[in-house]
Scaffold this motif. Structure first.
Motif, short mmCIF file in Angstrom:
data_model
loop_
_atom_site.label_atom_id
_atom_site.label_comp_id
_atom_site.label_asym_id
_atom_site.label_seq_id
_atom_site.Cartn_x
_atom_site.Cartn_y
_atom_site.Cartn_z
N THR A 1 0.94 -1.32 0.00
CA THR A 1 0.06 -0.12 -0.07
C THR A 1 1.00 1.15 -0.02
O THR A 1 1.91 1.47 0.74
CB THR A 1 -0.76 -0.03 1.16
N VAL A 2 0.62 2.21 -1.05
CA VAL A 2 1.33 3.46 -0.86
C VAL A 2 0.57 4.49 -0.17
O VAL A 2 -0.75 4.50 -0.29
CB VAL A 2 1.64 4.08 -2.46
N CYS A 3 1.41 5.05 0.71
CA CYS A 3 0.51 6.00 1.71
C CYS A 3 1.49 7.20 1.79
O CYS A 3 2.25 7.36 2.76
CB CYS A 3 0.41 5.33 2.85
N PRO A 4 1.34 8.30 0.90
CA PRO A 4 2.31 9.42 1.08
C PRO A 4 1.91 10.38 2.09
O PRO A 4 0.62 10.83 2.08
CB PRO A 4 1.99 9.86 -0.48
N VAL A 5 2.72 10.74 2.90
CA VAL A 5 2.28 11.72 4.14
C VAL A 5 3.75 12.48 4.12
O VAL A 5 4.49 12.19 3.80
CB VAL A 5 2.29 11.00 5.55
N ASN A 6 3.41 13.80 4.55
CA ASN A 6 4.40 14.93 4.89
C ASN A 6 4.84 14.97 6.05
O ASN A 6 4.27 15.42 7.03
CB ASN A 6 3.92 16.11 4.39
N VAL A 7 5.73 14.00 6.55
CA VAL A 7 6.42 13.67 7.98
C VAL A 7 8.04 14.01 7.96
O VAL A 7 8.57 13.79 6.82
CB VAL A 7 5.85 12.63 8.53
N ASP A 8 8.49 14.10 9.17
CA ASP A 8 9.84 14.37 9.09
C ASP A 8 10.11 12.73 9.60
O ASP A 8 9.65 12.10 10.66
CB ASP A 8 10.18 15.02 10.44
N LYS A 9 10.83 12.07 8.78
CA LYS A 9 10.96 10.60 8.82
C LYS A 9 11.60 10.25 9.96
O LYS A 9 11.55 9.20 10.70
CB LYS A 9 11.74 9.97 7.77
N ASP A 10 12.66 11.20 10.66
CA ASP A 10 13.24 10.90 12.06
C ASP A 10 12.35 10.91 13.23
O ASP A 10 12.42 9.94 14.01
CB ASP A 10 14.61 11.64 12.16
N THR A 38 -2.34 1.11 7.36
CA THR A 38 -3.24 0.96 6.45
C THR A 38 -3.55 2.54 5.83
O THR A 38 -2.93 3.52 6.34
CB THR A 38 -4.64 0.65 7.23
N ALA A 39 -4.11 2.39 4.97
CA ALA A 39 -4.65 3.73 4.04
C ALA A 39 -5.93 3.79 3.83
O ALA A 39 -6.34 2.77 3.14
CB ALA A 39 -3.69 3.88 2.93
N ASP A 40 -6.57 4.84 3.76
CA ASP A 40 -7.95 5.21 3.23
C ASP A 40 -7.63 6.35 2.34
O ASP A 40 -6.66 6.77 2.27
CB ASP A 40 -8.98 5.21 4.20
N ASP A 41 -8.73 7.03 2.06
CA ASP A 41 -8.56 8.34 1.20
C ASP A 41 -8.03 9.41 1.88
O ASP A 41 -7.30 10.40 0.96
CB ASP A 41 -9.99 8.72 0.56
N ASN A 42 -8.12 9.49 2.97
CA ASN A 42 -7.65 10.77 3.88
C ASN A 42 -6.27 10.61 4.71
O ASN A 42 -5.66 11.30 5.14
CB ASN A 42 -9.08 11.36 4.69
N TYR A 43 -6.39 9.11 5.09
CA TYR A 43 -5.32 9.06 6.24
C TYR A 43 -4.29 7.80 6.05
O TYR A 43 -4.72 6.90 5.52
CB TYR A 43 -6.03 8.71 7.43
N CYS A 44 -3.28 7.86 6.34
CA CYS A 44 -2.43 6.80 6.66
C CYS A 44 -2.52 6.44 8.17
O CYS A 44 -2.31 7.18 8.89
CB CYS A 44 -1.08 6.97 6.50
N THR A 45 -2.74 5.20 8.28
CA THR A 45 -2.66 4.77 9.76
C THR A 45 -1.84 3.84 10.37
O THR A 45 -1.78 2.72 9.77
CB THR A 45 -4.22 4.35 10.18
N PHE A 113 -2.16 5.75 15.36
CA PHE A 113 -2.02 7.09 15.08
C PHE A 113 -2.58 7.21 13.38
O PHE A 113 -2.09 6.30 12.77
CB PHE A 113 -0.64 7.66 15.52
N MET A 114 -3.30 8.13 13.30
CA MET A 114 -3.58 8.47 11.89
C MET A 114 -2.66 9.99 11.54
O MET A 114 -2.98 10.96 12.00
CB MET A 114 -4.97 8.63 11.75
N LEU A 115 -2.09 9.77 10.22
CA LEU A 115 -1.65 11.05 9.78
C LEU A 115 -2.29 11.37 8.44
O LEU A 115 -2.58 10.42 7.62
CB LEU A 115 -0.03 10.78 9.48
N PRO A 116 -2.73 12.54 8.02
CA PRO A 116 -3.16 13.00 6.97
C PRO A 116 -2.41 12.76 5.58
O PRO A 116 -1.19 13.02 5.63
CB PRO A 116 -3.50 14.59 6.92
N LYS A 117 -2.93 11.90 4.59
CA LYS A 117 -2.36 11.78 3.33
C LYS A 117 -2.16 13.02 2.42
O LYS A 117 -2.87 14.03 2.54
CB LYS A 117 -2.97 10.91 2.37
N ILE A 118 -1.05 13.16 1.71
CA ILE A 118 -0.70 14.01 0.75
C ILE A 118 -1.90 14.13 -0.38
O ILE A 118 -1.75 12.72 -0.84
CB ILE A 118 0.57 14.08 0.31
N LYS A 119 -2.31 14.85 -0.63
CA LYS A 119 -3.46 14.81 -1.79
C LYS A 119 -2.99 15.49 -3.24
O LYS A 119 -2.04 16.42 -3.13
CB LYS A 119 -4.61 15.48 -1.19
#
Length: 119
Positions: A1-10, A38-45, A113-119
């Motif tokens: 599953t591809v789950c693009p998020v904008n986070v500091d990887k460290d 997991t991923a849905d339309d809005n979040y990577c969890t 924890f749920m992080l917003p996906k990059i759209k």
């Protein structure tokens, strides 16, 4: 599953590492640790669970509702519990996400924890 998020990887690595270390530290008899992404339309969890001793409903409620909750263990001088979870919640929050702490069907503890996906 591809789950693009904008986070500091460290920081994200630190959050997951803290959760795994918490499972190890709070289950002296050992436990299995489960990690699911997991991923849905809005979040990577991300869900980190164990089959350890879990926590009381009262503690779960405090951990979820109080952003600064920490518990001093009376049996050990100055040892504090909750700091690892506090750091996880802060990391997730600064990235626009949400953290939910529960007991689970394995009998142990779960942090989701749920992080917003990059759209």
């Amino acid at each position: 599953t591809v789950c693009p998020v904008n986070v500091d990887k460290d920081l994200l690595k630190r959050a997951v590492s803290n959760l795994i270390q918490n499972s190890i530290n709070h289950n002296e008899q050992g436990c299995k640790i489960y990690i699911e992404v997991t991923a849905d339309d809005n979040y990577c969890t991300a869900i980190v669970s164990d089959d350890g001793i879990g926590a009381s409903d009262e503690l779960i409620e405090k951990l979820n509702k109080t952003p600064h909750y920490m518990l001093c263990d009376e049996n050990t001088t100055g040892q504090q519990h909750g700091l690892g979870l506090l750091i996880v919640k802060q990391i997730v929050s600064v990235h626009g996400g949400e953290t939910v702490i529960t007991n689970n069907s394995y009998g142990g503890f779960t942090v989701k924890f749920m992080l917003p996906k990059i759209k």
